[in-house]
Scaffold this motif. Sequence first.
Motif, mmCIF file in Angstrom:
data_model
loop_
_atom_site.group_PDB
_atom_site.id
_atom_site.type_symbol
_atom_site.label_atom_id
_atom_site.label_comp_id
_atom_site.label_asym_id
_atom_site.label_seq_id
_atom_site.Cartn_x
_atom_site.Cartn_y
_atom_site.Cartn_z
ATOM 1 N N LEU A 14 6.051 -37.383 39.460
ATOM 2 C CA LEU A 14 7.429 -37.763 39.159
ATOM 3 C C LEU A 14 8.378 -37.276 40.259
ATOM 4 C CD1 LEU A 14 9.462 -38.930 37.080
ATOM 5 C CD2 LEU A 14 9.658 -36.627 36.175
ATOM 6 N N TYR A 15 8.117 -36.117 40.822
ATOM 7 C CA TYR A 15 8.984 -35.530 41.836
ATOM 8 C C TYR A 15 8.610 -35.952 43.257
ATOM 9 C CZ TYR A 15 9.998 -32.710 37.788
ATOM 10 O OH TYR A 15 10.340 -32.315 36.536
ATOM 11 N N LEU A 16 7.489 -36.571 43.415
ATOM 12 C CA LEU A 16 7.038 -36.989 44.738
ATOM 13 C C LEU A 16 7.851 -38.181 45.270
ATOM 14 C CD1 LEU A 16 4.933 -36.341 46.869
ATOM 15 C CD2 LEU A 16 3.444 -38.027 45.809
ATOM 16 N N GLY A 17 8.290 -39.045 44.398
ATOM 17 C CA GLY A 17 9.072 -40.225 44.805
ATOM 18 C C GLY A 17 10.352 -39.879 45.541
ATOM 19 N N PRO A 18 11.223 -39.033 44.981
ATOM 20 C CA PRO A 18 12.449 -38.673 45.703
ATOM 21 C C PRO A 18 12.196 -37.941 47.021
ATOM 22 C CG PRO A 18 12.663 -38.133 43.391
ATOM 23 C CD PRO A 18 11.241 -38.541 43.609
ATOM 24 N N VAL A 19 11.159 -37.113 47.078
ATOM 25 C CA VAL A 19 10.843 -36.395 48.309
ATOM 26 C C VAL A 19 10.430 -37.384 49.398
ATOM 27 C CG1 VAL A 19 9.232 -34.772 49.373
ATOM 28 C CG2 VAL A 19 10.261 -34.244 47.158
ATOM 29 N N LEU A 20 9.576 -38.336 49.051
ATOM 30 C CA LEU A 20 9.161 -39.348 50.030
ATOM 31 C C LEU A 20 10.343 -40.216 50.458
ATOM 32 C CD1 LEU A 20 5.697 -40.445 48.617
ATOM 33 C CD2 LEU A 20 6.171 -39.040 50.622
ATOM 34 N N VAL A 22 13.525 -39.296 50.716
ATOM 35 C CA VAL A 22 14.327 -38.526 51.663
ATOM 36 C C VAL A 22 13.633 -38.455 53.020
ATOM 37 C CG1 VAL A 22 15.187 -36.207 52.177
ATOM 38 C CG2 VAL A 22 15.548 -37.197 49.922
ATOM 39 N N LEU A 23 12.325 -38.228 53.036
ATOM 40 C CA LEU A 23 11.596 -38.170 54.303
ATOM 41 C C LEU A 23 11.643 -39.503 55.040
ATOM 42 C CD1 LEU A 23 8.480 -36.039 53.323
ATOM 43 C CD2 LEU A 23 10.420 -35.360 54.728
ATOM 44 N N LEU A 24 11.517 -40.594 54.315
ATOM 45 C CA LEU A 24 11.581 -41.916 54.937
ATOM 46 C C LEU A 24 12.964 -42.180 55.519
ATOM 47 C CD1 LEU A 24 10.052 -44.538 55.492
ATOM 48 C CD2 LEU A 24 10.914 -45.390 53.328
ATOM 49 N N PHE A 29 16.443 -42.626 60.280
ATOM 50 C CA PHE A 29 17.656 -42.170 60.951
ATOM 51 C C PHE A 29 17.359 -41.700 62.373
ATOM 52 C CE2 PHE A 29 20.428 -38.630 62.111
ATOM 53 C CZ PHE A 29 21.643 -39.282 62.131
ATOM 54 N N PHE A 30 16.323 -40.886 62.541
ATOM 55 C CA PHE A 30 16.023 -40.361 63.866
ATOM 56 C C PHE A 30 15.426 -41.413 64.786
ATOM 57 C CE2 PHE A 30 16.204 -36.233 61.610
ATOM 58 C CZ PHE A 30 17.234 -35.690 62.355
ATOM 59 N N LEU A 31 14.700 -42.374 64.240
ATOM 60 C CA LEU A 31 14.155 -43.437 65.084
ATOM 61 C C LEU A 31 15.245 -44.371 65.573
ATOM 62 C CD1 LEU A 31 10.820 -44.388 63.301
ATOM 63 C CD2 LEU A 31 11.104 -43.218 65.476
ATOM 64 N N LEU A 32 16.162 -44.741 64.681
ATOM 65 C CA LEU A 32 17.229 -45.663 65.069
ATOM 66 C C LEU A 32 18.374 -44.958 65.776
ATOM 67 C CD1 LEU A 32 17.423 -48.005 61.954
ATOM 68 C CD2 LEU A 32 16.262 -48.384 64.119
#
Length: 133
Positions: A14-20, A22-24, A29-32
């Motif tokens: 359940l908590y893995l979705g929001p973490v992924l 944010v990481l995505l 952001f850093f790539l663009l």
Amino acid sequence: MKLESHLPKQTFWLYLGPVLNVLLILLIFFLLGSSFVIQSGVSVKLPESGFPLRDFHHPLVATVTANSDQFLYLEGRPVTLLEMRKGLEEKKKESRQLIIHADEMAPFGRVQEVANSALSLGYEVAYATQPAR
């Protein structure tokens, strides 16, 4: 009185979705974000300066290299001085700002010819540099 929950315990999925999520977002952001840096597309070694360039929004980029064969580029396209002047006249409506990426070994006379052409057409001219070490 002791309150008890009858809901089942939630797993870590359940908590893995929001973490992924944010990481995505950070990855995107850093790539663009690196594309916001003005690059001319032609490799030159810029001179060093301790004074950063500010307040230039959507400028045109002219590159002057130290190469004797093809030394002038406008927006990454090889041009002659006359073609560059015509290109600047055509793009006056888009932007009135020009950044000159000049190799530190390029003859100053060539760099000044480019700057004088742009200044005579009413452009604001700035010279690109790299931060001092």
